[in-house]
Design an enzyme around this catalytic site. Structure first.
Site, PDB file in Angstrom:
ATOM      1  CB  CYS A 134      39.559  42.915  48.119  1.00  0.00           C
ATOM      2  SG  CYS A 134      40.913  43.345  47.024  1.00  0.00           S
ATOM      3  CG  HIS A 247      37.522  43.768  43.494  1.00  0.00           C
ATOM      4  ND1 HIS A 247      37.730  45.073  43.128  1.00  0.00           N
ATOM      5  CD2 HIS A 247      38.618  43.403  44.227  1.00  0.00           C
ATOM      6  CE1 HIS A 247      38.899  45.494  43.608  1.00  0.00           C
ATOM      7  NE2 HIS A 247      39.447  44.497  44.285  1.00  0.00           N
TER       8      HIS A 247
END
Ligand code: A2P
EC number: 1.2.1.11
Length: 341
Positions: A134, A247
């Site tokens: 990710c 994130h």
């Protein structure tokens, strides 16, 4: 049957997990041509159900499932499950799109970000395509256009990674600890090595001999593989923060040719999958909660010259790690495969 009419038998392995559940939602949302949807998980979830396109789908035990007839299998049940079952699905004729790190660094497995190196999906001798980590995913959606024009030589990156990247149990732990601490009870860490609520942890995945963590080294290895350039230097620090979804990354790049903030902004405004949110005023930047969570784009803000380096640029990159960082890119790769006919 023409390609336009073809429908695919799609298996989601890890369908009860945080990523698997989002894979199901995104397949439906993007109207992927699913003929039959098969939801697979561990024995303990078998007999239950998950939601796909507004209806309940039975969950089957992966260990007892015969993969014959599956066209595309999206795996997100951890590395050991991928290692054991991915090759079996591929041998049965499925194209395996794997979200774990099990095959990412194998030369005969393409590692693909749909906006960056989509052509690589075609070269899959083992029938397996790997979905990047990710943190690498969102960083490269934003940096690849700059690399192509200006040549990135070095990347310094500190990540601020939400707990959802560690799965459903990690989401539960943040919720539980937050509630406990607000009620003057102990945090009682289980999923993370120390308390995550009201804290942050500079440690994701295993420690390596060089002092970096494996999560940090993934940023190094995957950036080089996806951009096809082993000369790029990457210096990462990966940090877990008490955010549920999304994130963030503070990124400083050094380029071969100088790129001004204005030029970078113009390039990123036209880059696929990127949204620039960059106003120099309170709130004029992306955050996990205000922008990323639940959305598809990679958001870029705080674009400014690095005044400590003649060819340095700073960026702040935020994205939903479960969507673009995992489930969305996996479905986009499935779309590329489906287009092949
Ligand atoms: P289950 O819910 O049955 O344990 P997360 O990353 O959110 O924790 O999700 C992990 C996913 O991987 C879940 O769907 C989980 O299923 C699945 N999974 C974990 N171990 C296995 C296994 N041995 N076989 C099949 N699925 C597994």
């Amino acid at each position: 049957m023409s390609t336009a009419e073809r429908r695919f038998t799609v298996a989601v392995v890890g369908a009860t997990g945080a990523v698997g559940e989002t894979m199901l939602a995104i397949l439906a949302e993007r109207q992927f041509p699913v003929g039959k949807l098969i939801a697979l998980a561990s024995e303990r979830s078998a007999g239950g159900d998950v939601l796909f396109a507004g209806r309940k789908v039975d969950v089957h035990d992966l260990a007892k499932f015969d993969p014959t007839g599956v066209d595309i299998a999206l795996f997100s049940a951890g590395g050991s499950v991928s290692k054991e079952y991915g090759p079996k699905f591929a041998a049965a004729g499925a194209v395996v799109i794997d979200n774990s790190s099990a095959f990412r660094y194998d030369d005969d497995v393409p590692l693909v970000v749909s906006e960056v190196n989509p052509e690589a999906v075609k070269n899959r001798p083992r029938g397996i395509i790997a979905n990047p980590n990710c943190s690498t995913m969102q960083m490269l959606v934003a940096l690849a256009p700059i690399h192509r024009e200006y040549g990135i030589e070095r990347i310094n990156v500190a990540t601020y990674q939400s707990v959802s990247g560690a799965g459903r149990s990690a989401l539960e732990e943040l919720g539980r600890q937050t509630g406990a601490l607000l009620n003057f009870q102990e945090a009682d860490p289980q999923r993370f090595p120390v308390q995550i609520a009201f804290n942050l942890i500079p440690h994701i995945d295993d420690f390596m001999e060089n002092g970096y963590t494996k999560e940090e080294m993934k940023l190094v290895w995957e950036t080089r593989k996806i951009l096809g350039d082993d000369s790029i230097q990457v210096n990462p620090t990966a940090v877990r923060v008490p955010v549920f979804y999304g994130h963030s990354e503070a990124v400083a790049i050094e380029t071969t040719r100088k790129v001004t903030p204005e030029a970078a902004r113009a390039l990123l405004e036209n880059a696929p999958g990127v949204e620039v949110v960059d106003e120099r005023k309170p709130g004029g930047y992306p955050t996990p909660v205000t922008h990323a969570s639940g959305n598809d784009a990679v958001y870029v803000g705080r674009i400014r010259e690095d005044f400590s380096h003649p060819r340095g640029l700073n960026l702040w990159i935020v994205s939903d790690n479960i969507r673009k960082g995992a489930a969305l890119n996996a479905v986009q790769l499935a779309e590329l495969v489906a287009k092949e006919g």
